[in-house]
Design an enzyme around this catalytic site. Structure first.
Site, PDB file in Angstrom:
ATOM      1  N   GLN A 227       0.804  -1.217   0.000  1.00 48.15           N
ATOM      2  CA  GLN A 227       0.000   0.000   0.000  1.00 48.15           C
ATOM      3  C   GLN A 227       0.839   1.270   0.000  1.00 48.15           C
ATOM      4  O   GLN A 227       0.305   2.374  -0.014  1.00 48.15           O
ATOM      5  CB  GLN A 227      -0.984  -0.029   1.172  1.00 48.15           C
ATOM      6  CG  GLN A 227      -2.016  -1.130   1.011  1.00 48.15           C
ATOM      7  CD  GLN A 227      -3.040  -1.160   2.121  1.00 48.15           C
ATOM      8  OE1 GLN A 227      -3.408  -0.141   2.671  1.00 48.15           O
ATOM      9  NE2 GLN A 227      -3.512  -2.355   2.459  1.00 48.15           N
ATOM     10  N   LYS A 527      22.480  14.805  26.901  1.00 48.99           N
ATOM     11  CA  LYS A 527      21.387  14.849  25.928  1.00 48.99           C
ATOM     12  C   LYS A 527      20.171  14.190  26.581  1.00 48.99           C
ATOM     13  O   LYS A 527      20.140  12.993  26.802  1.00 48.99           O
ATOM     14  CB  LYS A 527      21.761  14.113  24.639  1.00 48.99           C
ATOM     15  CG  LYS A 527      20.720  14.279  23.538  1.00 48.99           C
ATOM     16  CD  LYS A 527      21.145  13.573  22.269  1.00 48.99           C
ATOM     17  CE  LYS A 527      20.184  13.900  21.130  1.00 48.99           C
ATOM     18  NZ  LYS A 527      18.793  13.573  21.462  1.00 48.99           N
TER      19      LYS A 527
END
Length: 838
Positions: A227, A527
């Site tokens: 798809q 981070k």
């Protein structure tokens, strides 16, 4: 009826479309009207294929692609040329069109994974979809299991999947394609999806099939990758289905997929959920907005900036080049802005610029801005400038147009009182630096008829002035007349809060640059794995309390979602308000480590009852790491070290607010600290750098370290195992274990990526086969078709995370390595050397 200004004739509203439930055409139209705000963003600008049931779902159904003569003229459409014909497709872009579809008995709307651009040209695909379709003997529970397996792979590819129960049989998984992935063709996306499906089939042959043949699908889930083909379509999210019951292609949470009673939802349930939870698929739309074409208003600025660009060479001047350039942001909502720049060119002058119609309308002021209403100054209108020029400061090289030094003399927002193009402009400026003042610009034409000659006038009536007798006789066209819409008064009206600045963004550090990051020039911070937030603490209204506002990187208001972070207001001094800081909202696990999955349980909630319920399960913290505005004074032009010092001075943190220091030592030490803390990585920040709002800068570099783990190889599964195409000489994946503290092997997952073709053959030759599994606890689906090996070979893998704490395993939640990638053999290590890397 009139729907959004379009006249529609709605007939036979009592006609039953779903006999099993008695659901009528009128109820279908009601559903479409209610669901439109969620459905339309996922279907807009995509050529729609319609499935119609004129006599209800008990009658005949037919597909319709091409628009016929009965289609209203106002329905938007686009053409696609096929091999033998050209079809005009409807674009489901508005409620009126959606209502017309309901009137014509269109129950299902199917769309592709790409959109038409502004000019009708097909754009690259903006999302990937996997259709998980259960075969005979399988159902939603098996689809949910495959969805979780596919999710791990997609997340490892940097894609965030969103599940949708299709309303028919299975589950759809959507993932937005953004950034570099947004440049893929439909064929390329199909190829990636096909390879993913084949990998799942190889790893889980008893559960997954990638071949469409019905004979192979009994008891398994087909991962339909096709798809993603540019010519194929998928049922649009929130579309009804033409089944016995009015079920819907309904977005779901991952927690719901864990429910053994998972089922499809009908239209009434979907409307209730939409009211309660909002659109769970909203991030899918937000994710690909960056690749869509500009609006017509945005496109108009290209034409207005032709003169500006014609006078400048982007290779020779640092000036911004506006829409279409890599660093060009879209115009933001909020009050329009102004800037006055001091320009030391051949002659000193000041450039006065007002944001209007997507550009900065500009005048050169040879004598600057007037301060006395009795003294008007000359203003020469120049070419329009891009909005980005409002923050420009720097040196234009000698010999270039306008060569010289440019600095910002003043900047802020303005209230527009009058704007007659080419004739007259009256504005009230609001500035933190130089206060508020009311100015008028009037075109004079000059002595020689030069249409660019204007004068700039400081009006007698100024913000905060009481009405004066001489003002009462001013005629309406006089700029010294008080504003007609707002009589002069002693107190200026309260201004709405300023929009949040956009946060500065980090660039992924290229490998060659990492070695050059020394601690003398760079600071290293953790981070964090959370939601980036610009945090504003404003001065309180009279009689009110201070308010903390949190805005996401995309501009979303996070304030109601995280009410506990209002605690920050008590941690700052009134002398430092208004205050704007940069940080991250995180959810910490029991070990104090940010866990993004926990934070997801708080995402998108705004209703107080829902927020409070989620707070009882998951608390959040706020990590602050930069300062943008202190006491109303921008500090973005200060170097990193000074901004960090300001941040430490103005905030007295206590939980849930933290102001962590930068990590000690150089990059190697910072990465090791981050690794020991089981964090995502490090952000390196240049010590002399300024803060660049809304820009992705190489002054901030993110370094995500790959976690490594030594493992014992206990077996392998052939490539394409269980499919009839398996090759016993080639390994598809290896089964891995780690000894516990007592030396007993614990299964920790498998690795199937990171191999070269030769490696897959080499591992089979290296392993010593045995008849039985050398350990317990291998899941049935992963033990199927396994070839077992003597546990005497040690290897190393990188991985993203553990599914649970590997140092404290439990039988109900055994730890597994996620996103494992093969690094190679460790011939220098023995079984006794392998431990969980803490």
């Amino acid at each position: 009826m009139s729907v959004e200004g379009r006249r529609l004739q709605l007939t036979n509203l009592d006609k039953v479309y779903y006999p099993a439930t008695g659901t009528t055409k009128g109820e279908v139209l009601h559903y479409l009207a209610q669901v439109a705000p969620a459905l339309l963003p996922h279907a807009a600008n995509r050529p729609a294929t319609r499935k119609r049931w004129p006599d209800g779902v008990a009658g005949q159904m037919f597909f319709q692609k091409n628009l016929d003569a009965s289609t209203p003229s106002w329905v938007r459409r686009r053409s696609i040329k096929h091999r033998t014909s050209t079809n005009d497709y409807v674009l489901v872009n508005d409620l009126a069109t959606l209502t017309w579809l309901g009137q014509t008995a269109t129950l299902e709307v199917h769309v592709p994974q790409w959109q038409f651009g502004r000019t009708g040209t097909p754009l690259p695909p903006d999302r990937l979809v996997l259709d998980l379709d259960p075969g005979p003997g399988a159902g939603l529970p098996e689809c949910a299991e495959v969805a979780r397996l596919a999710r791990d792979i997609l997340v490892g590819m940097g894609l965030e999947p969103f599940p949708v129960t299709s309303g028919s049989k299975g589950i759809h998984l959507y993932a937005a394609l953004t950034g570099e992935t947004g440049d893929l063709t439909s064929d390329a996306v199909s190829a990636v999806a096909k390879e993913l499906a084949r990998h799942l089939e190889s790893e889980h042959p008893d559960l997954v099939v990638s071949d469409m043949k019905k004979a192979l699908r009994a008891g398994k889930v087909l991962v339909d990758w096709s798809q993603n083909n540019g010519a194929k379509t998928t049922i649009a999210p929130y579309s009804l289905r033409g089944r016995d019951h009015p079920t819907v292609a309904a977005p779901r949470t991952w927690e719901e997929l864990d429910d053994p009673g998972l089922r499809h939802l009908d239209w009434t349930e979907v409307l209730e959920r939409l009211e309660r939870d909002g659109d769970l698929l909203a991030p899918l739309v937000q994710g690909h907005l960056a690749q869509l074409e500009p609006t017509p208003e945005r496109m108009a600025t290209f034409e207005r900036l032709e003169t500006y660009r014609a006078k400048r060479d982007p290779g020779k001047t640092p000036e911004p080049f506006g829409p279409g350039s890599p660093d060009s942001p879209a115009p933001e909502a909020g009050d329009p802005t102004f800037v006055v720049q001091e320009h030391h060119a051949r002659r000193l002058h000041w450039d006065f610029r007002l944001e209007h119609d997507g550009v900065l309308v500009s005048w050169a002021l040879p004598r600057g801005e007037p301060t006395d209403p009795a003294q008007n100054h000359l203003a020469v209108q120049t070419e329009d400038h891009p909005l980005e020029y409002g923050s420009f400061e720097g040196t234009i090289p000698a010999g270039e147009y306008g060569g010289g030094e440019v600095t910002i003399w003043d900047a802020g927002t303005y209230e527009l009182e009058k704007w007659r193009d080419g004739e007259e402009v009256i504005v009230t400026l609001h500035s933190e630096r130089r206060g508020s003042r009311r100015l008028a610009l009037i075109r004079t034409g000059g002595r020689d008829g030069d249409e660019n000659s204007w004068l700039i006038h400081r009006t007698k009536s100024q913000p905060g002035d009481a009405e004066r007798p001489e003002d009462r006789g001013a005629h309406p066209g006089d700029p010294d007349a008080p504003p007609a819409a707002e009589p002069a008064r002693a107190e200026p009206r309260a201004k709405p809060p300023a929009p949040a600045p956009l946060p500065m963004l980090a660039t992924t550090a290229p490998p060659a640059a990492v070695a050059r990051l020394g601690p003398e020039d760079w600071a290293f911070e953790v981070k964090w794995d959370g939601f980036r937030a610009v945090v504003q603490v404003d001065e309180p209204e009279p009689g009110g309390d201070r308010a903390v506002r949190l805005t996401s990187r995309s501009g979303q208001d996070l304030t109601p979602t995280f009410p506990e972070l209002q605690a920050l207001a008590a941690m700052v001094s009134a002398d430092d308000l208004p205050l704007v800081l940069d940080g991250e909202v995180v959810a910490l696990d029991s070990g104090g480590r940010p866990e993004f999955r926990r934070l997801q349980q708080r995402a998108g909630l705004v209703k107080p009852r829902d927020v409070e319920k989620a707070r009882r399960r998951v608390a959040v913290d706020l990590v602050l790491f930069d300062a943008l505005i202190v006491g109303g004074r921008p500090v973005t032009d200060q170097p990193y070290a000074e901004r960090r010092a300001e941040l430490a001075r103005v905030v007295t943190p206590r939980r849930p607010v933290h102001v962590p220091d930068a990590l000690d030592g150089g990059l190697a030490e910072a990465l090791e600290t981050s690794r020991l803390m089981r964090l995502e990585g490090v952000v390196a920040k240049r010590r002399r750098s300024e803060y660049a709002p809304g820009r992705r800068s190489r002054d901030w570099l993110k370094i995500k370290h790959a976690r490594t783990q030594e493992v014992v190889v206990v077996g392998w599964r052939p490539l394409h195992a269980g499919t009839g195409r398996e090759d016993p000489r080639v390994a598809g994946s290896l089964l891995l274990a780690v000894p516990d503290d007592d030396g007993v092997l614990r299964y920790v997952g498998k690795v199937g990526t990171g191999f070269k073709e030769a490696d897959r053959r080499d591992v089979v030759r290296r392993l010593r086969p045995v008849d039985d599994a050398p350990l317990d606890g291998v899941p049935r689906t992963e033990a199927a078709h396994a070839r077992w090996a003597a546990p005497d070979r040690v290897a190393e893998v990188t991985y993203g995370d553990w599914t649970s704490d590997p140092t404290n395993p439990s039988e109900s939640d055994p730890p597994r390595l996620r996103h494992s990638v093969w690094r190679g053999w460790r011939d220098d290590k023995s079984l006794g050397d392998v431990v969980v890397e803490r």
